[in-house]
Design an enzyme around this catalytic site. Structure first.
Site, short mmCIF file in Angstrom:
data_model
loop_
_atom_site.label_atom_id
_atom_site.label_comp_id
_atom_site.label_asym_id
_atom_site.label_seq_id
_atom_site.Cartn_x
_atom_site.Cartn_y
_atom_site.Cartn_z
N ASP A 1 -8.48 -18.58 43.81
CA ASP A 1 -7.74 -19.82 43.54
C ASP A 1 -7.13 -20.27 44.86
O ASP A 1 -6.99 -19.47 45.80
CB ASP A 1 -6.63 -19.54 42.49
CG ASP A 1 -6.08 -20.81 41.84
OD1 ASP A 1 -5.63 -21.72 42.57
OD2 ASP A 1 -6.06 -20.88 40.60
N ASP B 1 -17.52 -18.13 52.09
CA ASP B 1 -16.96 -16.85 52.54
C ASP B 1 -15.94 -16.31 51.52
O ASP B 1 -15.98 -15.14 51.13
CB ASP B 1 -16.32 -17.07 53.92
CG ASP B 1 -15.73 -15.78 54.44
OD1 ASP B 1 -16.49 -14.80 54.54
OD2 ASP B 1 -14.51 -15.75 54.71
N ALA C 1 -10.91 -25.36 38.21
CA ALA C 1 -11.55 -26.65 38.50
C ALA C 1 -10.46 -27.59 38.97
O ALA C 1 -9.28 -27.36 38.73
CB ALA C 1 -12.20 -27.22 37.24
N SER D 1 -15.86 -28.76 29.31
CA SER D 1 -14.84 -29.63 28.71
C SER D 1 -15.47 -30.54 27.67
O SER D 1 -16.65 -30.92 27.80
CB SER D 1 -14.23 -30.49 29.82
OG SER D 1 -13.51 -31.58 29.26
N TYR E 1 -14.88 -36.70 36.33
CA TYR E 1 -14.52 -35.33 35.96
C TYR E 1 -15.51 -34.79 34.92
O TYR E 1 -16.06 -33.68 35.06
CB TYR E 1 -13.09 -35.29 35.42
CG TYR E 1 -12.75 -33.99 34.72
CD1 TYR E 1 -12.62 -32.80 35.43
CD2 TYR E 1 -12.58 -33.95 33.33
CE1 TYR E 1 -12.34 -31.61 34.77
CE2 TYR E 1 -12.30 -32.77 32.68
CZ TYR E 1 -12.18 -31.60 33.40
OH TYR E 1 -11.91 -30.42 32.75
N LYS F 1 -18.32 -31.60 35.08
CA LYS F 1 -18.44 -30.51 34.10
C LYS F 1 -19.86 -30.43 33.53
O LYS F 1 -20.39 -29.34 33.32
CB LYS F 1 -17.41 -30.71 32.98
CG LYS F 1 -16.00 -30.40 33.41
CD LYS F 1 -15.85 -28.91 33.69
CE LYS F 1 -14.54 -28.53 34.31
NZ LYS F 1 -14.43 -27.12 34.64
N1 LIG Z 1 -6.32 -28.19 30.27
C1 LIG Z 1 -7.19 -28.94 29.61
O1 LIG Z 1 -6.84 -29.82 28.84
C2 LIG Z 1 -8.67 -28.70 29.80
C3 LIG Z 1 -9.56 -29.33 28.90
C4 LIG Z 1 -10.92 -29.11 29.04
C5 LIG Z 1 -11.38 -28.28 30.05
N2 LIG Z 1 -10.51 -27.72 30.92
C6 LIG Z 1 -11.03 -26.85 31.96
O2 LIG Z 1 -10.47 -25.58 31.75
C7 LIG Z 1 -10.26 -24.92 32.98
C8 LIG Z 1 -8.84 -24.42 33.08
O3 LIG Z 1 -7.96 -25.52 32.92
P1 LIG Z 1 -6.39 -25.37 33.18
O4 LIG Z 1 -5.71 -26.29 32.25
O5 LIG Z 1 -6.03 -23.93 33.22
O6 LIG Z 1 -6.31 -25.97 34.64
P2 LIG Z 1 -5.17 -25.77 35.76
O7 LIG Z 1 -5.16 -27.04 36.54
O8 LIG Z 1 -3.91 -25.29 35.14
O9 LIG Z 1 -5.77 -24.59 36.65
C9 LIG Z 1 -6.86 -24.80 37.50
C10 LIG Z 1 -6.71 -23.87 38.69
O10 LIG Z 1 -7.84 -24.12 39.56
C11 LIG Z 1 -7.36 -24.09 40.90
N3 LIG Z 1 -8.22 -24.90 41.74
C12 LIG Z 1 -8.41 -26.24 41.69
N4 LIG Z 1 -9.27 -26.62 42.63
C13 LIG Z 1 -9.63 -25.51 43.32
C14 LIG Z 1 -10.51 -25.25 44.40
N5 LIG Z 1 -11.17 -26.23 45.00
N6 LIG Z 1 -10.64 -23.98 44.83
C15 LIG Z 1 -9.94 -22.95 44.25
N7 LIG Z 1 -9.10 -23.14 43.20
C16 LIG Z 1 -8.96 -24.40 42.75
C17 LIG Z 1 -5.95 -24.67 40.84
O11 LIG Z 1 -5.17 -24.24 41.95
C18 LIG Z 1 -5.43 -24.14 39.51
O12 LIG Z 1 -4.68 -22.96 39.65
C19 LIG Z 1 -10.69 -25.91 34.06
O13 LIG Z 1 -12.02 -25.63 34.42
C20 LIG Z 1 -10.63 -27.24 33.37
O14 LIG Z 1 -11.53 -28.17 33.94
C21 LIG Z 1 -9.16 -27.90 30.80
#
Ligand SMILES: NC(=O)c1ccc[n+]([C@@H]2O[C@H](COP(=O)([O-])OP(=O)(O)OC[C@H]3O[C@@H](n4cnc5c(N)ncnc54)[C@H](O)[C@@H]3O)[C@@H](O)[C@H]2O)c1
Length: 321
Positions: free
Chosen positions: A31, A51, A68, A108, A134, A138
């Protein structure tokens, strides 16, 4: 078992890591931010940094790709493709090279998309035609995951997450999702950032400078209605998908079975916030959908536990308003 969790500092990832640690798995978090739980190996880096991805994948048995970039701001699109498309591809390549046994991908409901359903409840056979960049990232992620399963025999699982929140966010007007959904002034700020001038103009007359709830109706008068899933239910589904041999090769909707109407949600919130509410008819179609969870319930053998009312009660109990 050694598990790589991507996005392990996020909402879902941090809950999943807590469950994995509790049962004695070794956990690596990849992360941009650290996960501070004791016992986690943190690789701080970006998903499109080969890397960092290679270091994170070292000796890993399974990958839970939960991280994401979620953004609906046009200027973020290039970095969202780098994180979600290039990043997912690099993770799949590294998982294959290092012989990781299972790859679980957080997709998603935006791949359908939920906001324009052809029929309801939305199930996994619904056509995938995303309308946001977005959602497109996905769907491209899903295609790459399916490709690695087909071409290289990788054991993969695709989980299409519902809209998901920590319960505590529901009571917080400053939170990323709940602020704009349930509170007037954060919605105005969000719509300004999206450049949705017509929505901003419809909302602004109701803003007298004090915090208020917002009950949104679409241009046809329908109340907004959607599933709002507790992070704990998503985390439980992710762990079940990791463990279940039957989940391999599957695409499953994951989330609550409840689709709550915005006026009902606000009535529950108001018991605790005591804030007034305004009802606004917006110059856009109502967000109004319901999603089938039948496949995940049958395959994973677990049911979502958290209704909206239960989430709010929990948020209050742990220190909300
Ligand atoms: N929360 C929702 O409503 C929802 C709905 C559908 C799908 N999702 C998907 O579920 C997953 C988890 O969602 P969440 O709510 O825990 O999201 P979140 O935003 O709380 O956590 C995402 C994490 O990814 C990290 N991140 C973002 N870009 C990055 C990068 N380029 N390199 C490394 N780390 C990176 C962020 O620092 C963060 O800690 C995601 O893939 C999201 O797309 C979420």
């Amino acid at each position: 078992m050694k598990v790589l969790v991507t996005g392990g500092a996020g909402r879902v990832g941090s809950r999943v890591i807590a469950s994995l640690l509790a049962r004695g798995d070794q956990v690596v978090n990849l992360d941009l931010r650290e996960n501070a739980q004791a016992g986690v190996t943190n690789v701080v880096g970006a998903f499109d940094d080969a890397d960092a991805v290679g270091r994170a994948m070292d000796g890993v048995d399974s990958v839970l790709h939960l991280g994401a970039l979620m953004s609906w701001v046009a200027a973020d699109t290039p970095k969202m493709f780098a994180a979600n498309v290039t990043g997912t591809h690099l993770l799949l390549l590294a998982a294959r090279e290092r012989g990781a046994r299972k790859f679980v991908f957080a997709s998603s409901g935006e791949v359908y998309p939920e906001t324009r359903p052809a029929y309801m409840p939305l199930d996994e056979s619904h056509p995938t035609r995303p309308t946001s960049p977005y959602g497109l990232t996905k769907l491209l992620g899903e295609e790459m995951v399916q490709f690695f399963a087909r071409a290289y025999g990788m054991a993969t699982v695709i989980l299409r997450f519902s809209h998901t929140q920590d319960a505590s966010e529901l009571l917080d007007p400053a939170s990323f999702f709940s602020g704009p959904r349930f509170y007037l002034r954060p919605r105005i700020r969000q719509q300004e950032s999206f450049g949705n001038t017509a929505v901003v103009e419809a909302l602004r007359p109701f803003d007298d400078g004090t915090e208020k709830h917002l009950i949104s109706r679409g241009q046809d008068g329908a109340f907004f209605r959607m599933p709002i899933t507790d992070t704990r239910d998503i985390a439980a589904g992710v762990i079940a998908a990791l463990d279940s041999p039957r989940a391999i090769g599957q695409v499953m909707n994951l989330g609550t079975e409840e689709a709550i109407r915005i006026d009902d949600a606000i009535a529950i919130l108001q018991r605790h916030t005591k804030l007034p509410a305004v009802e606004v008819t917006l110059p856009i179609p109502a967000v109004n959908y319901q999603t089938s969870r039948a496949r995940a319930i049958e395959i994973l053998g677990i049911r979502p536990q958290w209704t909206f009312e239960r989430m709010v009660a929990d948020a209050v109990a742990v220190g909300g308003k």
